[in-house]
Motif scaffolding. Structure first.
Motif, PDB file in Angstrom:
ATOM      1  N   GLN A   1       0.859  -1.187   0.000  1.00 38.83           N
ATOM      2  CA  GLN A   1       0.000   0.000   0.000  1.00 38.83           C
ATOM      3  C   GLN A   1       0.893   1.234   0.000  1.00 38.83           C
ATOM      4  O   GLN A   1       1.884   1.270   0.737  1.00 38.83           O
ATOM      5  CB  GLN A   1      -0.850   0.046   1.274  1.00 38.83           C
ATOM      6  N   PRO A   2       0.571   2.255  -0.795  1.00 39.78           N
ATOM      7  CA  PRO A   2       1.392   3.465  -0.748  1.00 39.78           C
ATOM      8  C   PRO A   2       1.163   4.227   0.565  1.00 39.78           C
ATOM      9  O   PRO A   2       0.029   4.304   1.051  1.00 39.78           O
ATOM     10  CB  PRO A   2       0.897   4.281  -1.945  1.00 39.78           C
ATOM     11  N   HIS A   3       2.245   4.702   1.132  1.00 39.91           N
ATOM     12  CA  HIS A   3       2.150   5.472   2.379  1.00 39.91           C
ATOM     13  C   HIS A   3       3.016   6.719   2.212  1.00 39.91           C
ATOM     14  O   HIS A   3       4.211   6.634   1.993  1.00 39.91           O
ATOM     15  CB  HIS A   3       2.666   4.615   3.547  1.00 39.91           C
ATOM     16  N   VAL A   4       2.397   7.880   2.315  1.00 35.68           N
ATOM     17  CA  VAL A   4       3.171   9.115   2.178  1.00 35.68           C
ATOM     18  C   VAL A   4       3.734   9.479   3.544  1.00 35.68           C
ATOM     19  O   VAL A   4       2.995   9.583   4.526  1.00 35.68           O
ATOM     20  CB  VAL A   4       2.317  10.273   1.626  1.00 35.68           C
ATOM     21  N   VAL A   5       5.041   9.609   3.606  1.00 31.03           N
ATOM     22  CA  VAL A   5       5.696   9.882   4.874  1.00 31.03           C
ATOM     23  C   VAL A   5       5.955  11.380   4.982  1.00 31.03           C
ATOM     24  O   VAL A   5       6.452  12.004   4.055  1.00 31.03           O
ATOM     25  CB  VAL A   5       7.044   9.134   4.941  1.00 31.03           C
ATOM     26  N   SER A   6       5.586  11.924   6.152  1.00 34.20           N
ATOM     27  CA  SER A   6       5.958  13.322   6.397  1.00 34.20           C
ATOM     28  C   SER A   6       7.170  13.291   7.331  1.00 34.20           C
ATOM     29  O   SER A   6       7.208  12.484   8.253  1.00 34.20           O
ATOM     30  CB  SER A   6       4.770  14.028   7.055  1.00 34.20           C
ATOM     31  N   VAL A   7       8.171  14.123   7.041  1.00 29.12           N
ATOM     32  CA  VAL A   7       9.358  14.120   7.896  1.00 29.12           C
ATOM     33  C   VAL A   7       9.719  15.523   8.341  1.00 29.12           C
ATOM     34  O   VAL A   7       9.398  16.507   7.678  1.00 29.12           O
ATOM     35  CB  VAL A   7      10.600  13.512   7.191  1.00 29.12           C
ATOM     36  N   THR A   8      10.375  15.566   9.495  1.00 31.12           N
ATOM     37  CA  THR A   8      10.985  16.810   9.959  1.00 31.12           C
ATOM     38  C   THR A   8      12.484  16.557   9.936  1.00 31.12           C
ATOM     39  O   THR A   8      12.929  15.484  10.331  1.00 31.12           O
ATOM     40  CB  THR A   8      10.496  17.144  11.376  1.00 31.12           C
ATOM     41  N   ALA A   9      13.242  17.540   9.429  1.00 27.94           N
ATOM     42  CA  ALA A   9      14.671  17.289   9.260  1.00 27.94           C
ATOM     43  C   ALA A   9      15.518  18.364   9.922  1.00 27.94           C
ATOM     44  O   ALA A   9      15.040  19.466  10.215  1.00 27.94           O
ATOM     45  CB  ALA A   9      15.011  17.207   7.776  1.00 27.94           C
ATOM     46  N   ALA A  10      16.752  18.004  10.188  1.00 26.42           N
ATOM     47  CA  ALA A  10      17.708  18.958  10.738  1.00 26.42           C
ATOM     48  C   ALA A  10      19.045  18.744  10.049  1.00 26.42           C
ATOM     49  O   ALA A  10      19.391  17.627   9.691  1.00 26.42           O
ATOM     50  CB  ALA A  10      17.859  18.742  12.232  1.00 26.42           C
ATOM     51  N   ILE A  11      19.761  19.842   9.868  1.00 21.01           N
ATOM     52  CA  ILE A  11      21.047  19.771   9.158  1.00 21.01           C
ATOM     53  C   ILE A  11      22.109  20.479   9.989  1.00 21.01           C
ATOM     54  O   ILE A  11      21.861  21.570  10.513  1.00 21.01           O
ATOM     55  CB  ILE A  11      20.931  20.456   7.772  1.00 21.01           C
ATOM     56  N   ALA A  12      23.261  19.856  10.114  1.00 21.70           N
ATOM     57  CA  ALA A  12      24.383  20.510  10.806  1.00 21.70           C
ATOM     58  C   ALA A  12      25.639  20.296   9.980  1.00 21.70           C
ATOM     59  O   ALA A  12      26.013  19.158   9.708  1.00 21.70           O
ATOM     60  CB  ALA A  12      24.545  19.928  12.203  1.00 21.70           C
ATOM     61  N   VAL A  13      26.262  21.374   9.557  1.00 26.45           N
ATOM     62  CA  VAL A  13      27.497  21.276   8.760  1.00 26.45           C
ATOM     63  C   VAL A  13      28.677  21.115   9.720  1.00 26.45           C
ATOM     64  O   VAL A  13      28.797  21.867  10.689  1.00 26.45           O
ATOM     65  CB  VAL A  13      27.686  22.538   7.896  1.00 26.45           C
ATOM     66  N   LEU A  14      29.514  20.112   9.470  1.00 29.93           N
ATOM     67  CA  LEU A  14      30.622  19.821  10.387  1.00 29.93           C
ATOM     68  C   LEU A  14      31.750  20.830  10.170  1.00 29.93           C
ATOM     69  O   LEU A  14      32.792  20.517   9.629  1.00 29.93           O
ATOM     70  CB  LEU A  14      31.165  18.410  10.147  1.00 29.93           C
ATOM     71  N   ASP A  15      31.513  22.061  10.633  1.00 27.89           N
ATOM     72  CA  ASP A  15      32.494  23.104  10.335  1.00 27.89           C
ATOM     73  C   ASP A  15      33.425  23.385  11.506  1.00 27.89           C
ATOM     74  O   ASP A  15      34.173  24.340  11.492  1.00 27.89           O
ATOM     75  CB  ASP A  15      31.790  24.385   9.892  1.00 27.89           C
ATOM     76  N   ASP A  16      33.340  22.528  12.540  1.00 32.30           N
ATOM     77  CA  ASP A  16      34.218  22.763  13.677  1.00 32.30           C
ATOM     78  C   ASP A  16      34.696  21.408  14.186  1.00 32.30           C
ATOM     79  O   ASP A  16      33.949  20.677  14.827  1.00 32.30           O
ATOM     80  CB  ASP A  16      33.427  23.505  14.762  1.00 32.30           C
ATOM     81  N   SER A  17      35.950  21.089  13.871  1.00 24.79           N
ATOM     82  CA  SER A  17      36.415  19.746  14.218  1.00 24.79           C
ATOM     83  C   SER A  17      36.859  19.659  15.678  1.00 24.79           C
ATOM     84  O   SER A  17      37.299  18.615  16.125  1.00 24.79           O
ATOM     85  CB  SER A  17      37.551  19.296  13.287  1.00 24.79           C
ATOM     86  N   SER A  18      36.695  20.763  16.447  1.00 25.53           N
ATOM     87  CA  SER A  18      37.003  20.626  17.869  1.00 25.53           C
ATOM     88  C   SER A  18      35.838  19.941  18.591  1.00 25.53           C
ATOM     89  O   SER A  18      35.966  19.485  19.712  1.00 25.53           O
ATOM     90  CB  SER A  18      37.280  21.988  18.491  1.00 25.53           C
ATOM     91  N   TYR A  19      34.685  19.856  17.929  1.00 26.20           N
ATOM     92  CA  TYR A  19      33.572  19.098  18.476  1.00 26.20           C
ATOM     93  C   TYR A  19      33.775  17.619  18.168  1.00 26.20           C
ATOM     94  O   TYR A  19      34.341  17.276  17.128  1.00 26.20           O
ATOM     95  CB  TYR A  19      32.253  19.520  17.827  1.00 26.20           C
ATOM     96  N   SER A  20      33.256  16.759  19.037  1.00 29.56           N
ATOM     97  CA  SER A  20      33.355  15.320  18.798  1.00 29.56           C
ATOM     98  C   SER A  20      32.157  14.869  17.967  1.00 29.56           C
ATOM     99  O   SER A  20      31.219  15.643  17.722  1.00 29.56           O
ATOM    100  CB  SER A  20      33.340  14.582  20.130  1.00 29.56           C
ATOM    101  N   GLY A  21      32.175  13.614  17.567  1.00 27.99           N
ATOM    102  CA  GLY A  21      31.046  13.034  16.833  1.00 27.99           C
ATOM    103  C   GLY A  21      29.772  13.130  17.660  1.00 27.99           C
ATOM    104  O   GLY A  21      28.697  13.476  17.153  1.00 27.99           O
ATOM    105  N   ALA A  22      29.901  12.849  18.979  1.00 26.83           N
ATOM    106  CA  ALA A  22      28.721  12.908  19.859  1.00 26.83           C
ATOM    107  C   ALA A  22      28.199  14.337  19.931  1.00 26.83           C
ATOM    108  O   ALA A  22      26.978  14.563  19.945  1.00 26.83           O
ATOM    109  CB  ALA A  22      29.087  12.393  21.246  1.00 26.83           C
ATOM    110  N   ASP A  23      29.119  15.306  19.968  1.00 24.16           N
ATOM    111  CA  ASP A  23      28.695  16.713  20.022  1.00 24.16           C
ATOM    112  C   ASP A  23      27.882  17.065  18.785  1.00 24.16           C
ATOM    113  O   ASP A  23      26.854  17.736  18.870  1.00 24.16           O
ATOM    114  CB  ASP A  23      29.914  17.653  20.063  1.00 24.16           C
TER     115      ASP A  23
END
Ligand code: C2E
Ligand code: MG
Ligand code: MG
Length: 748
Positions: free
Chosen positions: A430-452
């Motif tokens: 069955q077709p199901h249309v998914v609605s999503v909410t998204a967030a984007i973060a550009v990794l522009d500071d390598s002093s942050y860790s992956g968890a950060d």
């Protein structure tokens, strides 16, 4: 030959050339090497004559010659694998031979080489103590050593040399096994383990690491693969076993894997180690060492040990797998996602971006359609993400309905992410249309860790969910500080709740036509230690997000019911108490029974309680919401829909909900005083009439609003014009002196 001689039957004198001697010589294993040290040339000749054709334990003899102690010393430092040294005691000096013995043992470190001392002068016998100290095999006068006696003495010495070497090899082998078990367990990958097996096995066999290891089983879904290879086989790594060009090698490995048996051939050793089910391995090492020369039990111990290591390795792999892979979707999980971001950060290119994609209303889908459907929806959507974003994007599942994406900035754009939604995925055909909410973060500071970075993206996602549901938000540093202050506020709220610094204000509700009191609404209040009031609009959403609203709401319900009972008992009023209920509370298990319990404990009658819910009840799904409301109403409790018109419920949805009252939001009441926009309050009022519901207007601040609302047919109202929300004591005072009809409110 004397039949009593125990070594007689091991001696064999051959005349013809030894077969395969050439091949054996290459590996240095085809001869017993004997060093003759004597300053008398004739002794060399005589010895050669006596021993030349002797063959012992399958090997012929090879002779080296030194004619002085001096020459011997040089030879001893360069030669190894000397089985026997026939040593003249008296050479340059009377002590030269004995001094050489000391040199052999302590300077050249030839511990296993056997020494037979020979002397021309019977009087020159070394002390017994010397013989013991230097581990000398035999001491004979040259005249004593007849052709046959010399052969016997040499045989005994070589037998002893051979045994010493085997013991040595076993000891070294055992050391290697112990070492191997230790270091192989530390190595993490199958490739390293298999590589270690070749090295260790070659060391035990005393040959150079030249071989390969194949694995078959559930490791990589491949049938039979070369997992490690060294020497001439090095280029075969990761190839299927079928591609091994050497027929003999390929066949030996197949046979070992199929039969589960090790095999020691003339020029190779094939070890099998594995499990009955699951992964098994076979190692091939080319070696000309004949199996009987190595204790074959040593190899069995090695193979057994490697099986145990392999089992541990597989176990470790599984544990690792469990720790890093999401079991439902077989995608990397949150932990792996964080690690991957960290790795990406270490080679930071400014274009890497983390995105989070959250499937909206997933719990409602689960509730409505069942978990199997929900699982299938996630699976289909994950596939859809992979296909629409391409292979440059790393996909993980970081929370139940949240996917983590890591990839180039120009791929993880808002447009591309938005395009992943609004697309029907097939769920159970069955077709199901998914609605999503998204967030984007550009990794522009390598002093942050992956968890950060994952945290930063989560902050942006929360932001988006609050303000931009169905849209997206890009992370900015401001968000982080907002999020920190929210966290601080939550901590303070927890503390205030624990320290009884919360209280309830009550706001009366009246009939707009008669002015009679019909109820009051309980509104939560928070006064901080320094006396500052914090508005519920600020702290209720935080309490909802953290789940604290469940216990907070329970306390409000209990307190409001208790106070209402006091009001009734004091004869101050007889009306309903309206309590605001968050959708988080409605979703919490056992909500309805808990309301009934509190009601019973307070001694309030069911018609004296009303619950105010908001349109966000739609999140529960129409059926679940309706069934819950039906239960409450069946118990006699009224339900009103608060802030009507500000949410997103559809009319058809509202129609299905069993309700008693609609509350017109204050925003529409304010509009009444403004030119050209009084229509919404009127429309809601008419809708209420159509659905046969009571209509109550919030935020009546003046008589004009009251009159306007009354005239358009709105039944009830509350607002500052009637009374501000009052604490319990003030409320009791107000109730005692309250206006009794419209004219007392100044209306006509
Ligand atoms: P609400 O349920 O719509 O409450 C009505 C809000 O309008 C209250 O704000 C009230 O003080 C305010 N109000 C009433 N009359 C007037 C008026 O004439 N003029 C103006 N300007 N405002 C008026 P309050 O107390 O700040 O509460 C805000 C919201 O916080 C409430 O909206 C409700 O959604 C939530 N809330 C308050 N207490 C609770 C609670 O115990 N549980 C839950 N879940 N939510 C609560
Ligand atoms: Mg309310
Ligand atoms: Mg309201």
């Amino acid at each position: 030959m004397e039949s009593s001689d125990p070594d007689a039957d091991l001696m064999e004198f051959v005349d013809d050339e030894p077969e395969a001697a050439g091949a054996a010589l290459v590996h240095g294993a085809g001869f017993w090497r004997i060093l003759i040290i004597d300053d008398d040339l004739d002794v060399h000749q005589a010895t050669l004559f006596s021993l030349e054709s002797l063959q012992l334990f399958g090997r012929r003899l090879q002779f080296l010659h030194a004619y002085s102690a001096q020459q011997a010393r040089q030879l001893l430092l360069t030669e190894s694998d000397l089985a026997l040294i026939l040593l003249d005691v008296v050479m340059e000096t009377p002590e030269a031979g004995l001094e050489l013995v000391d040199f052999i043992r302590n300077t050249a470190h030839l511990k296993n080489s056997r020494i037979v001392l020979r002397t021309g002068q019977p009087g020159y016998a070394p002390e017994q103590e010397t013989i013991l100290r230097y581990d000398i095999n035999d001491y004979k006068t040259k005249s004593e050593l007849t052709h046959h006696k010399l052969a016997t003495s040499v045989t005994a010495a070589i037998r002893s040399y051979q045994q010493l070497c085997v013991m040595d090899a076993n000891r070294q082998g055992l050391e290697l096994i112990v070492q191997a078990s230790g270091c192989l367990l530390e190595t993490q990958g199958l490739h390293m383990f298999a590589g270690g097996v070749i090295t260790q096995l070659a060391a035990i066999l005393g040959t150079s690491p030249d071989g390969l290891v194949c694995a078959q089983g559930d490791w990589s879904n491949q049938q039979c693969t070369v997992v490690a290879a060294a020497g001439q086989f090095a280029h075969l790594i990761d190839q299927p076993l079928e591609t091994v060009p050497n027929d003999h090698v390929r066949q030996s490995l197949f046979t070992a894997l199929q039969s589960g048996q090790s095999h020691h051939g003339t020029f190779e050793t094939v070890l099998y180690f594995g499990q009955k089910e699951g992964l098994s391995m076979a190692a091939y090492v080319g070696s000309a060492v004949r199996p009987r020369e190595i204790d074959s039990s040593l190899l069995s111990v090695f193979a057994l040990n490697m099986s145990v290591c392999l089992r541990n390795l597989v176990l470790m792999h599984r544990l690792q797998n469990d720790a890093y892979v999401d079991p439902l979707l077989r995608l990397p999980n949150r932990t792996r996602f964080i690690e991957t971001i960290s790795q990406r950060l270490s080679g930071a290119t400014q274009s890497d971006t983390v995105a989070l994609v959250d499937v909206d209303d997933f719990s409602a889908v689960n509730d409505l359609m069942g978990h199997a459907y929900g699982d299938e929806l996630l699976r289909a959507f994950a596939n859809h993400l992979v296909h629409s974003l391409g292979s440059d994007v790393y996909l993980a599942r970081v929370a139940s309905n949240t996917f983590g994406l890591l990839g180039p900035r120009d791929v993880l754009t808002p447009q591309r992410l938005a395009a992943t939604a609004h697309h029907a995925v097939m769920v159970f055909e069955q077709p199901h249309v998914v609605s999503v909410t998204a967030a984007i973060a550009v990794l522009d500071d390598s002093s942050y860790s992956g968890a950060d970075w994952l945290k930063n993206a989560s902050i942006a996602l929360k932001h988006a969910k609050r303000h931009q549901r169905g849209g997206y938000e890009c992370y900015s540093a401001d968000m982080a500080s907002q999020s920190r202050s929210r966290a601080q506020l939550l901590a303070n709220l927890h503390q205030a709740f624990g320290e009884d610094r919360l209280f309830i204000a009550y706001q009366p509700q009246v009939d707009l036509h008669t002015g009679a009191l019909i109820g009051m609404e309980a509104l939560l209040r928070w006064r901080t230690e320094d006396g500052q009031m914090i508005a519920p609009d600020q702290f209720i959403p935080i309490a909802e997000q953290s789940g604290l609203i469940v216990s907070l709401g329970d306390w409000v319900l209990q307190t409001a019911c208790r106070d209402m009972r006091l009001i009734r008992d004091q004869g101050l009023a007889s009306c309903h108490m309206a309590v605001n209920v968050s959708v988080v509370q409605l979703r919490s298990p056992g909500f309805v029974p808990r309301v009934l319990e509190v009601l019973a404990q307070s001694g309030l009658r069911p018609q004296e309680l009303e619950l105010e819910i908001t349109e966000s009840i739609a999140m529960l799904g129409a059926d679940a919401a309706a069934s819950m409301l039906r239960q409450l109403r069946a118990a006699g409790i009224a339900v009103s829909i608060d802030d009507f018109g500000t949410g997103y419920s559809s009319l058809s949805y509202l129609e299905k909900m069993p309700l008693d009252r609609i509350k017109i939001d204050r925003a529409f009441v304010i509009q009444l005083g403004q030119e050209g926009s009084p229509r919404i309050a009127e429309m809601i009022t008419q809708l209420g009439h159509k659905l046969d519901l009571r209509v109550l207007a919030e935020g009546i601040e003046d008589a004009a609003a009251w009159a306007a609302l009354r005239d358009m047919g709105c039944h009830e109202g509350q607002g500052y014009f009637i009374s501000r929300p009052l604490d319990f004591v003030a409320l009791c005072g107000w109730l005692a002196r309250r206006p009794q009809n419209v004219s007392e409110y100044g209306l006509v």
